[in-house]
Design an enzyme around this catalytic site. Structure first.
Site, short mmCIF file in Angstrom:
data_model
loop_
_atom_site.label_atom_id
_atom_site.label_comp_id
_atom_site.label_asym_id
_atom_site.label_seq_id
_atom_site.Cartn_x
_atom_site.Cartn_y
_atom_site.Cartn_z
N ASP A 217 38.61 35.34 36.30
CA ASP A 217 37.15 35.51 36.28
C ASP A 217 36.65 35.65 37.73
O ASP A 217 37.42 36.12 38.57
CB ASP A 217 36.52 34.34 35.51
CG ASP A 217 35.19 34.72 34.86
OD1 ASP A 217 34.36 35.34 35.54
OD2 ASP A 217 34.97 34.41 33.67
N HIS A 240 37.02 38.89 39.06
CA HIS A 240 35.76 39.59 38.85
C HIS A 240 34.93 39.71 40.12
O HIS A 240 33.76 40.03 40.06
CB HIS A 240 34.95 38.91 37.73
CG HIS A 240 35.60 39.05 36.38
ND1 HIS A 240 35.01 38.59 35.22
CD2 HIS A 240 36.77 39.60 35.99
CE1 HIS A 240 35.81 38.85 34.19
NE2 HIS A 240 36.88 39.45 34.63
#
Ligand SMILES: *[C@@H]1O[C@H](CO)[C@@H](O)[C@H](O)[C@H]1NC(C)=O
Length: 394
Positions: A217, A240
């Site tokens: 993430d 991310h």
């Protein structure tokens, strides 16, 4: 010229020797308190006893975790303590493989209400693959625990630490001041769910430098109430990217101010540098942000502001975001975009972004198709070469 000189490295060695001899710190070795380096015996009580000894020490104290593998369950190392503490880890600390052992504890290793603490070295492996499988199979799973958390801690150094396979976030910093993080590695598979690298919020004065984050993430998520945060020499990916947000989930929310991300490389990430807010009314804001000297390698959204965040289109009113974004500079950002739309500045209709500066941007898509940019409600100025062409309004 043969002037005898004390060279800088020599001076450093001398100072280090002086430092060691004058600040001999009392050592609390976890093995002396019954910890077993066998990776199987629960060492939680021994770690806590070593901590309590160090915390009560009038002289500066060091908790030592030597070579070996130590099994640690959910634990809170709580202050206030009497003096400066060091937590020095040479070995590996592992979590129980049965994720149900954590219940709803929220954290695996939590430092709370301590001042002046250094966490140096070591590998922390939360061994979360069973937990991720549970999440991915859509079963009813516990919420998951953050691997290493700092809550209400001032004057923190985190150095040379490696965190692996966290259930959710690797490291959280919450209500802290004066935090220096350097030479840290956070590692989890690119497809592991919600494994943010760092989650920072309600904290002031944070430096993150010389670190590598490869996770599932956000490499770094910057939440409400973060002020004066400098990130440099970060290698991010998979992951991310660096995200300011999500902000504006709450109506009454603190802002984010003075964030710099510089001299960093993003490789194969979903985003490069992102600012993200919910499409909801809010008192939140973002101001004085510098993104500079960044290299993007095959990044899906190298430059993105998304103020229309509304996952599954649920629970978000139809109003635009109340979060006010201003004074954001993007300077010397180069590399490749994995999608054609390399630059997206999608700001709030009721609170347009103002004072956006684009300077020396060179992002390419592929040899045949040039990259494009898309703006809405984004006001500011461009300097130097901007590729894809700037879409800012003046
Ligand atoms: C943000 O940075 C500016 C300029 O360096 C400084 O004047 C201001 O005090 C900082 N804000 C906070 C909350 O520290």
């Amino acid at each position: 010229m043969t002037k005898p000189a004390i060279t800088l490295p020599l001076l450093f060695i001398l100072l280090t020797l002086i430092d060691i001899s004058s600040c001999a710190s009392t050592v609390f070795n976890v093995v002396s308190f019954g910890a077993k380096p066998d990776g199987a015996t629960d060492s939680t009580a021994a770690f806590l006893k070593a901590w309590q000894g160090a915390c009560a020490s009038a002289a500066s104290a060091t908790v030592v975790v030597p070579t070996g593998t130590f099994l640690l369950k959910a634990v809170t190392f709580r202050g206030p303590c009497k003096s400066r503490l060091q937590f020095q880890v040479t070995g590996t600390v592992v979590a129980p493989t049965d994720y149900r052992a954590f219940g709803n504890s929220g954290s695996w290793i939590l430092f709370a209400n301590v001042n002046k603490i250094s966490l140096v070295g070591g590998t922390f492996d939360a061994r979360a693959s069973g937990f991720w499988s549970c999440r991915k199979s859509g079963q009813n799973c516990p919420p998951g625990v953050r691997s290493i958390s700092f809550n209400s801690v001032n004057d923190v150094i985190i150095s040379g630490v490696k965190s692996m396979n966290s259930q959710v976030t690797h490291v959280t910093v919450n209500r802290c001041t004066n935090v220096v993080i350097r030479n840290v590695r956070l590692v989890a598979p690119g497809n592991s769910p919600n494994t943010d690298g760092f989650d920072i919020q309600s904290s002031t004065g944070i430096t993150l430098t010389g670190s590598t984050i490869q996770t599932g993430d956000d490499c770094v998520a910057i939440g409400p109430g973060t002020r004066n945060f400098l990130i440099s020499k970060l290698a991010c990916g998979p992951g991310h990217g660096v995200s300011i947000g999500s902000l504006g989930k709450e109506l009454k929310e603190d802002g984010v101010e003075n964030v710099t991300v510089s001299s960093s490389v993003f490789t194969g990430t979903q985003n490069g540098v992102r600012i993200k807010s919910w499409a909801r009314p809010s008192t939140g804001f973002v101001k004085n942000v510098f993104f500079q000297d960044l290299i993007m390698k095959n990044v899906e959204n190298p430059i993105i502001i998304d103020q229309n965040y509304c996952p599954s289109h649920q629970g978000c009113p139809t109003e635009p975001s109340g979060v006010k974004i201003s004074q954001v500079t993007y300077k010397n950002i180069q590399g490749t975009s994995a999608t054609q739309q390399a630059m997206k500045l999608m700001c709030s209709k009721s609170n347009p972004c103002t004072g956006i500066t684009l300077q020396d941007i060179k992002l390419t898509f592929n040899k045949v198709t040039p990259a494009t940019s898309l703006c809405s409600n984004a006001l500011g100025t461009s300097l130097g070469v901007i590729q894809p062409t700037s879409c800012l309004n003046r």
